[in-house]
Design an enzyme around this catalytic site. Structure first.
Site, short mmCIF file in Angstrom:
data_model
loop_
_atom_site.label_atom_id
_atom_site.label_comp_id
_atom_site.label_asym_id
_atom_site.label_seq_id
_atom_site.Cartn_x
_atom_site.Cartn_y
_atom_site.Cartn_z
CB SER A 19 -0.93 0.02 1.21
OG SER A 19 -2.21 -0.43 0.87
NE ARG A 20 1.73 2.37 5.57
CZ ARG A 20 2.58 2.62 6.56
NH1 ARG A 20 3.42 3.61 6.45
NH2 ARG A 20 2.58 1.88 7.65
N GLY A 21 5.07 3.20 0.75
CA GLY A 21 6.50 3.06 0.92
C GLY A 21 7.13 2.15 -0.12
NE ARG A 42 -1.65 -4.10 9.59
CZ ARG A 42 -1.01 -3.76 10.69
NH1 ARG A 42 -1.42 -4.20 11.86
NH2 ARG A 42 0.05 -2.97 10.63
CE1 TYR A 158 11.39 -4.70 10.83
CE2 TYR A 158 13.75 -4.25 10.91
CZ TYR A 158 12.56 -4.27 10.21
OH TYR A 158 12.54 -3.87 8.90
CE LYS A 162 11.89 -7.20 8.08
NZ LYS A 162 10.93 -7.46 6.96
#
Length: 248
Positions: A19-21, A42, A158, A162
């Site tokens: 959706s973004r970035g 989402r 996080y 990854k």
């Protein structure tokens, strides 16, 4: 002489967190490259909706939480019915972290692991099963992070997720025996809300340590993702760091 045939370019690519970035930049670039793209997040942003409305035969989007296994599977089947079999997947959806490990609750750690590690592995398994059942070859690109290569305060869970995805990438490459090319791209810090956890002093230090003199931009990651999905390469099971050499 080997009779192995190369993995063809992906024709229908599923992008999580589109959706973004960086996710939206990847979606836009693949569309411009002539690829059919299915993207979910989402919350579907107006920018992503506009792309789908502009060319509904090439783009399909949906509001799906990557942690909702049944919704993800339903979306995959929906995409196959509209765009055709999926032969490429970009695992981009993830949540960040903004707390030192000693201040991170067990519930927060569980959520980060679920979203960044468990959910993409479950989604990838589902797509792979359907891809291989159809006799297709394909490509996987996992968007990980420089955090998996280097340590940063405030990003323990996080970083662990990854790093887990990087390890899964190597194992997938072995396990899939060349039928599917699996690779990771590990960007450095973007000038975004994700990097805000570091604070300006640490960001300035990263920039000073970076030979190219700036934080990573999404536009610098997109061509590498495109190459891994579309170009005829023998790159498999690799983690490609894109950080201007800040991490060396």
């Amino acid at each position: 002489m080997s009779e192995a045939t190369p993995v063809p370019p992906s024709k229908v690519v599923l992008v999580s967190g589109g959706s973004r970035g960086l996710g939206l930049a990847i979606v836009t670039d693949l569309i411009d490259s002539g690829v059919k793209v299915a993207a979910f997040a989402r919350t579907v942003t107006p920018e992503l909706t506009a792309l789908a409305e502009k060319d509904p035969d090439q783009v399909h989007v949906g509001s799906v939480d990557v942690n909702d296994e049944k919704a993800g599977q339903a979306f995959v089947k929906e995409v196959e019915g509209k765009l055709g079999p999926i032969d490429g997947i970009v695992n981009n959806a993830a949540v960040g972290q903004d707390s030192l490990h000693v201040h991170t609750s067990a519930e927060q750690i569980a959520n980060i692991i679920q979203t960044n590690l468990t959910a993409p592995l479950v989604l990838t398994r589902f797509v792979l099963r359907r891809m291989l059942a159809k006799g297709l070859k394909g490509r996987i690109v996992n968007v990980t992070s420089i955090c998996a290569q280097r340590g940063y305060p405030g990003l323990v869970a996080y970083s662990a997720t990854k790093g887990g995805m990087d390890s899964a990438t190597r194992a997938l490459a072995r396990e899939l025996g060349g039928r599917v090319l699996a690779n990771s791209v590990a960007p450095g810090f973007f000038a975004s809300e994700m990097s805000a956890v570091l604070g300006q002093t640490q960001l300035d230090q990263i920039v000073r340590r970076t030979p190219t003199g700036h934080l990573t931009e999404p536009e610098e990651v997109v061509p590498v993702v495109r190459m891994l999905l579309l170009d005829n390469t023998n790159i498999n099971g690799q983690v490609i760091v894109i950080d201007g050499a800040a991490g060396i």
